[in-house]
Design an enzyme around this catalytic site. Structure first.
Site, PDB file in Angstrom:
ATOM      1  N   ARG A 100       0.848  -1.171   0.000  1.00 48.77           N
ATOM      2  CA  ARG A 100       0.000   0.000   0.000  1.00 48.77           C
ATOM      3  C   ARG A 100       0.887   1.225   0.000  1.00 48.77           C
ATOM      4  O   ARG A 100       1.702   1.401   0.901  1.00 48.77           O
ATOM      5  CB  ARG A 100      -0.870  -0.051   1.255  1.00 48.77           C
TER       6      ARG A 100
ATOM      7  N   THR B 114      -0.789   7.598  -0.991  1.00 45.55           N
ATOM      8  CA  THR B 114      -2.099   7.517  -1.654  1.00 45.55           C
ATOM      9  C   THR B 114      -2.978   6.413  -1.066  1.00 45.55           C
ATOM     10  O   THR B 114      -4.182   6.387  -1.308  1.00 45.55           O
ATOM     11  CB  THR B 114      -1.912   7.201  -3.151  1.00 45.55           C
TER      12      THR B 114
ATOM     13  N   ASP C  90       0.458  -2.830  12.405  1.00 49.72           N
ATOM     14  CA  ASP C  90       0.873  -3.267  11.068  1.00 49.72           C
ATOM     15  C   ASP C  90       1.091  -4.779  11.084  1.00 49.72           C
ATOM     16  O   ASP C  90       2.050  -5.276  11.693  1.00 49.72           O
ATOM     17  CB  ASP C  90       2.163  -2.542  10.662  1.00 49.72           C
TER      18      ASP C  90
ATOM     19  N   ASP D  42       4.523  -6.139   9.740  1.00 43.52           N
ATOM     20  CA  ASP D  42       5.632  -5.869  10.666  1.00 43.52           C
ATOM     21  C   ASP D  42       5.565  -6.785  11.884  1.00 43.52           C
ATOM     22  O   ASP D  42       6.593  -7.253  12.379  1.00 43.52           O
ATOM     23  CB  ASP D  42       5.598  -4.404  11.125  1.00 43.52           C
TER      24      ASP D  42
HETATM   25  C1  PRP Z   1      -1.364  -4.320   4.640  1.00 44.17           C
HETATM   26  C2  PRP Z   1      -2.284  -5.514   4.784  1.00 44.17           C
HETATM   27  C3  PRP Z   1      -3.111  -5.445   3.541  1.00 44.17           C
HETATM   28  C4  PRP Z   1      -3.244  -3.948   3.324  1.00 44.17           C
HETATM   29  C5  PRP Z   1      -4.598  -3.539   3.803  1.00 44.17           C
HETATM   30  O1  PRP Z   1      -0.319  -4.609   3.789  1.00 44.17           O
HETATM   31  O2  PRP Z   1      -1.589  -6.722   4.953  1.00 44.17           O
HETATM   32  O3  PRP Z   1      -2.503  -6.058   2.421  1.00 44.17           O
HETATM   33  O4  PRP Z   1      -2.244  -3.328   4.114  1.00 44.17           O
HETATM   34  O5  PRP Z   1      -4.820  -2.211   3.521  1.00 44.17           O
HETATM   35  P1  PRP Z   1      -5.904  -1.727   2.455  1.00 44.17           P
HETATM   36  O6  PRP Z   1      -7.164  -2.504   2.735  1.00 44.17           O
HETATM   37  O7  PRP Z   1      -6.044  -0.266   2.746  1.00 44.17           O
HETATM   38  O8  PRP Z   1      -5.364  -1.986   1.079  1.00 44.17           O
HETATM   39  P2  PRP Z   1       0.888  -3.577   3.542  1.00 44.17           P
HETATM   40  O9  PRP Z   1       0.585  -2.694   2.377  1.00 44.17           O
HETATM   41  O10 PRP Z   1       1.231  -2.916   4.835  1.00 44.17           O
HETATM   42  O11 PRP Z   1       2.048  -4.535   3.054  1.00 44.17           O
HETATM   43  P3  PRP Z   1       2.831  -5.692   3.824  1.00 44.17           P
HETATM   44  O12 PRP Z   1       1.886  -6.866   3.965  1.00 44.17           O
HETATM   45  O13 PRP Z   1       3.940  -5.993   2.893  1.00 44.17           O
HETATM   46  O14 PRP Z   1       3.286  -5.168   5.161  1.00 44.17           O
HETATM   47  N1  URA Z   2      -2.481  -2.663   7.180  1.00 42.87           N
HETATM   48  C1  URA Z   2      -2.118  -3.116   8.397  1.00 42.87           C
HETATM   49  O1  URA Z   2      -1.190  -3.935   8.528  1.00 42.87           O
HETATM   50  N2  URA Z   2      -2.784  -2.657   9.465  1.00 42.87           N
HETATM   51  C2  URA Z   2      -3.789  -1.775   9.361  1.00 42.87           C
HETATM   52  O2  URA Z   2      -4.379  -1.403  10.389  1.00 42.87           O
HETATM   53  C3  URA Z   2      -4.150  -1.311   8.081  1.00 42.87           C
HETATM   54  C4  URA Z   2      -3.479  -1.781   7.009  1.00 42.87           C
END
Ligand code: PRP
Ligand code: URA
Length: 209
Positions: free
Chosen positions: A104, A108, A200, A203
């Site tokens: 994400r 944006t 997160d 993380d």
């Molecule tokens: C997080 C989560 C989803 C997304 C959700 O991933 O695991 O994929 O955000 O957010 P949204 O519904 O607003 O799209 P992130 O982009 O943090 O990536 P990661 O899994 O690599 O940490």
């Molecule tokens: N992605 C995450 O990992 N946590 C949130 O709360 C939203 C998006």
């Protein structure tokens, strides 16, 4: 919406309470995410078709039900979705796995695709997309659209936590998709994080913060 399944089983709710806690270690977080995925998979596969077959028990012949050769694939959204794959394999050891890499954009909040690899026969498989978090819904709706472009017809989405905004977006853009969650939280904050949420997920699973 009747496509939204909020799984309120006490075991799930208990495990969810542990991963919400900021004091929970990476090891425990990772293990519990996997256990939650197993419990959620149990519910999400409730409608798998069965067929009657005849076997012999040590005592007598018996007609029993077996899963009717339905082909399943699990598709984690990288990274955090990876944390749910093992838990699903506990119940469905022969499941094939496709991967979608999305992150994400922090400004944006739009999903950016960086990886995609699917089993060859993905179009013939029922698909369960997994990601612990459904926040704005941008990542999940993009992943569902990709799977439809691959020709998949029966798609389910399994997320541990959702925000109302994400649920609505999935419902509006993909009304055919069943959505399984353990809880729908209050709202999103200014950074697009679920409140109260669990932080997160990527993380916390991989210990990157
Ligand atoms: C997080 C989560 C989803 C997304 C959700 O991933 O695991 O994929 O955000 O957010 P949204 O519904 O607003 O799209 P992130 O982009 O943090 O990536 P990661 O899994 O690599 O940490
Ligand atoms: N992605 C995450 O990992 N946590 C949130 O709360 C939203 C998006």
């Amino acid at each position: 919406m009747d496509k939204l399944h909020v799984l309120d089983h006490p075991l799930l709710q208990h495990k969810l309470s542990i991963i919400r806690d900021k004091e929970t270690s990476v090891k425990e977080f990772r293990e519990i995410v996997s256990e939650i995925a197993t419990l959620m998979c149990y519910e999400a596969t409730r409608d798998l078709p069965v067929e009657e077959v005849e076997i012999e028990t040590p005592v007598a012949k018996a007609k029993v039900n077996r899963i009717a050769g339905k082909k399943l694939a699990v598709v984690p959204i990288l990274r955090a979705g990876l944390g749910m794959v093992d838990g699903i394999m506990t119940l469905v050891p022969s499941v094939k796995v496709g991967h979608i890499g999305l992150y994400r954009d922090p400004e944006t909040l739009e999903p950016v695709k960086y990886y995609c690899k699917m089993p060859k026969d993905i179009a013939e498989r029922d698909v369960i997309i997994v990601d612990p978090m459904l926040a704005t819904g941008g990542s999940a709706t993009a992943a569902i659209t990709f799977m439809k472009e691959y020709g998949c017809k029966n798609i389910k989405l399994m997320c541990i936590l959702a925000a109302p905004e994400g649920v609505k977006r999935v419902e509006d853009e993909h009304p055919d998709v069943d959505l399984y969650v353990a809880a729908v939280d209050e709202c999103l904050n200014d950074h697009g994080y679920i409140v109260p949420g669990l932080g997160d997920a990527g993380d916390r699973i991989f210990g990157t913060k």
